[in-house]
Design an enzyme around this catalytic site. Structure first.
Site: not given
Lengths: 477, 311
Positions: A322-324, A477
């Site tokens: 999800w963050h990258g 993000f």
């Protein structure tokens, strides 16, 4: 439009003044207009994308609620999730997919290379998609009432203080607040303003300053020695905390002035004494999102042991993703899953050998806080490094303990000031832990005059020491 | 009605708190600005009636010891140097200095092979002028070269005019501390690696910079000020990367020297660029290097400028 800009201050002031002076029935519409102005300041077409996600979940929620059979509910939920995730997958993960396909193709004796597409990631897409989805999921699980007012629902998805970097709100908390009448209250104003000022300080004075050193080192890690890389990693731990929690504080503070209560997103994470504890304190709104909508539906811990291990890995892995869209984020998430499991095994082992009494000693608690911090920093290397190769190089260098002078950056003053600011932050955090200083909506024990002076000095520090050129890290993000 | 009264009272009360906070903030802002600006002026020696002025960026800042010069030459020296200031910025610095100080007789102007290259020095060195925004000329200059929003912010909130470099300089002004605190020695291996990776500043002459230097010299000449174009040595490894361009720019400085009677070009490159132990990094001298170079310059000044400025 950044929080630390005149444009935001102007938009917020105008919105606040109008909000408390117009009829209740127009208030949500006003917030919606302000939210879209806020978002359009980045790009107009991205606002249309947000509108599309809003509409999918609005009508999806109605359809889920109207379905009589469980099968039909499931169908509408799956369709809503699928349609909501299309933009996120396309904008955030498409090139990652191409990259991996291109990596695999040569193994099949094929020289074909798929072309990459030029995409700009819409600001805050992960945040508003997850927030909208939480509503549809809550309707499916019967946790919230369906919303038939499109303005209210759009206001919930696009609420400008928390639109681009959270906290990720739930409909049960935020949506209902759009139906209430909010009064301008002194308490709300003071709490909100204090939170905003402290958040701004963390962002523009601490995080942006640390970013100068960290970027310098992490962009050319091969040029620096063990000590420098270790210091840069520790700086990054504080940079990302101040950046993200600073933004959350500003969002919560802005909303509070308008009379809205947003969820607490950070609760002194670097004072956590276990990895489990860390995830209850770090990006709380995302952790609980994955907990409620992924971990529990997968069975949580009420499944066989091997399934539980898989569940844990899945949750952390997806949290990382999800963050990258990069393997570095996936490794970061997996590392935390690994820590979590090792920790649970450690606890079981202490129980087994009847050594639990050790947990009562303060020395053990301090040891655990420091250990958690070191482990979290170790994982941050993957989060910040530009590639997996860089990450492994940095870890290899740090663990080699090679001697050499510590690089203090282009300015000794900046370096010393950075260390001073980290200490200041730690002192404030300890005071918050002891409930002497205020945090979130809790009141401070300090006298009003001391608080007045403290925030005055913080404001002068912001105007004198801010580094305003860096954009918020979490925007991507 | 009672609720309305209570709310009204609370709003007035909140309003009073906010107004007193804003007023206190601006008073503090004014005080901090005044304190920091005074320290900066002391550090740069802007208003201390110096007879020699050192103008340049970090090369001169780290390369020349103002206190040693004052002591050995028995004359006041202003060291108006800032990181990353290019030739355009220096013209503004000199104009400001001349406005505040009419006793300058010799100006030592830092030059190097990259003097005419605009890029790679600093993207926004003009921000170093913000503390002097109350000066009409600097106000005019900044209004033209910085975004209006930035200009307005600095105009309203005076403490936004500083960064930690300027704050540090201000405190050093009060402490009368001009020491070169760079004590390490250049890492030759790292320099070679960076050159191999093409990570070095290129020499690209911008005609505007050459023209501005000429204009600066003309202005100083009109004020009857002697000028030394002073090349603080840069590391041999860096100098030879673009050898032809390097020599071409040295020729430009020699040409300027021959064009003006009051200009002298002093180049310490050949004498010191191979002495690696004097360098902190490829372009900056460490404290040992500063002492060596300053002593050499002092000898030249004592020998050649006795008649002109009474050293």
């Amino acid at each position: 439009m950044l929080f630390n800009s005149w444009e935001y201050l102007f938009l917020f002031l105008v919105t606040t003044i109008l909000y408390f002076n117009i009829s209740l029935k127009y208030r949500t519409f006003l917030l919606l207009i302000s939210s879209y102005i806020f978002y359009i300041s980045w790009r107009l077409d991205f606002a249309l994308l947000m509108l599309a996600v809003t509409m999918v979940n609005f009508f999806g929620g109605i359809k889920i609620n109207a379905s009589r059979s469980k099968k039909s509910k499931k169908y509408w939920l799956a369709l809503t999730i699928f349609l909501s995730l299309i933009p996120l997958i396309y904008f955030k993960y498409f090139n990652f997919l191409i990259e991996n396909i291109n990596f695999i193709i040569p193994f099949f004796d094929n020289n074909l290379q798929l072309p990459y597409i030029e995409i700009i990631l819409p600001v805050g897409i992960s945040f508003f998609t997850f927030q909208a989805l939480s509503y549809s999921l809550d309707v499916y699980y019967g946790k919230t009432n369906v919303e038939y007012n499109f303005i209210n629902f759009s206001g919930f998805v696009a609420f400008f203080p928390q639109l681009v970097a959270g906290p990720i709100e739930r409909s049960s908390n935020l949506l209902s607040q759009f139906r209430n009448k909010h009064l301008f209250l002194k308490e709300n104003f003071l709490i909100g303003a204090k939170l905003f000022i402290w958040g701004l300080f963390k962002k523009v004075v601490i995080a942006d300053r640390l970013a100068i050193y960290v970027n310098n080192i992490y962009d050319n890690p091969e040029l620096f020695n063990s000590a420098t890389l270790a210091v840069a990693t520790m700086f990054f731990a504080f940079q990302i905390y101040c950046d993200f929690s600073g933004y959350s504080d500003m969002a919560i503070g802005s909303a509070k002035i308008l009379g809205f209560n947003l969820r607490q997103n950070f609760n002194l994470p670097y004072l956590a004494n276990s990895i489990g504890d860390f995830w209850k304190r770090w990006h709380i709104s995302l952790s609980s999102w994955f907990g409620d909508y992924l971990y529990i539906p997968l069975g949580g811990n009420r499944v066989r042991y091997y399934r539980w291990v898989i569940n844990i890995f899945l949750v952390f892995l997806l949290s990382g993703f999800w963050h990258g869209a990069s393997w570095t984020f996936i490794i970061w998430g997996s590392l935390h899953a690994f820590y979590y499991l090792v920790e649970s095994w450690g606890d079981k082992f202490l129980n087994l050998i009847d050594f639990n009494f050790i947990k009562r000693y303060w020395g053990y608690k301090v040891f655990k806080i420091l250990t958690v911090f070191v482990l979290v920093c170790f994982a941050w290397v993957f989060f910040r490094a530009n590639s997996i190769t860089d990450a492994f190089f940095i870890i290899d260098e740090i663990l080699s303990f090679k001697k050499g002078d510590l690089y203090i950056g282009s300015s000794a003053v900046t370096f010393i000031l950075s260390i001073f600011l980290i200490f200041l932050l730690l002192i404030v955090q300890i005071m918050q832990y002891l409930k002497i200083a205020s945090m979130y909506f809790y009141k401070s024990k300090a006298p009003a005059s001391i608080q007045f002076l403290w925030y005055l000095l913080i404001c002068v520090a912001i105007s004198t020491l801010s580094v305003s050129s860096n954009a918020f890290i979490y925007f991507q993000f | 009605m009672a609720l309305k009264k209570i709310l009204k009272f609370k709003i007035i009360n909140t309003f009073t708190i906010v107004i007193s906070f804003i007023v206190s903030f601006f008073i503090l802002d004014l005080g901090v600005n005044s304190f920091l600006r005074k320290g900066l002026k002391k550090y740069y020696g802007i208003e201390d009636n110096s007879e020699i002025a050192l103008i340049g960026h970090s090369h001169i800042m780290l390369g020349l010891d103002k206190e040693s010069m004052e002591k050995k030459l028995n004359i006041k020296v202003a060291k108006y140097t800032s990181e990353g200031v290019d030739i355009l910025n220096r013209k503004v610095m000199i104009d400001y200095l001349l406005e505040k100080n009419d006793s300058i007789r010799l100006l030592i102007y830092g030059v190097d092979a990259w003097s005419f290259s605009g890029e790679g020095l600093s993207a926004n060195s003009q921000v170093l002028f913000y503390p002097f925004l109350d000066n009409v000329n600097i106000d005019h200059y900044l209004r033209e070269c910085v975004p209006f929003k930035d200009y307005l912010t600095r105009k309203i909130i005076k403490t936004t005019r500083y960064n930690e470099g300027l704050i540090s300089s201000s405190f050093r002004g009060y402490l009368r501390n001009w020491d070169n605190m760079k004590s390490g020695t250049v890492n030759l291996k790292k320099v070679k690696e960076q050159i191999a990776k093409n990570k070095y500043r290129k020499i690209n002459n911008n005609p505007l910079y050459i023209e501005t230097l000429t204009q600066t010299i003309e202005t100083l000449s009109l004020n009857k000020i002697e000028i030394i174009l002073f090349y603080i040595p840069t590391l041999h490894l860096i100098n030879q990367v673009e050898n032809k361009k390097f020599k071409k720019n040295i020729d430009i400085f020699e040409q300027i020297e021959s064009d003006y009677d009051n200009v002298k070009f002093i180049n310490f490159t050949d004498a010191y660029s191979h002495r690696y132990e004097l360098f902190y990094d490829p372009i900056h001298l460490n404290s040992v290097g500063q002492k060596v170079v300053t002593d050499s310059l002092i000898k030249i000044l004592q020998k050649n400028y006795y008649n002109d400025i009474g050293i």
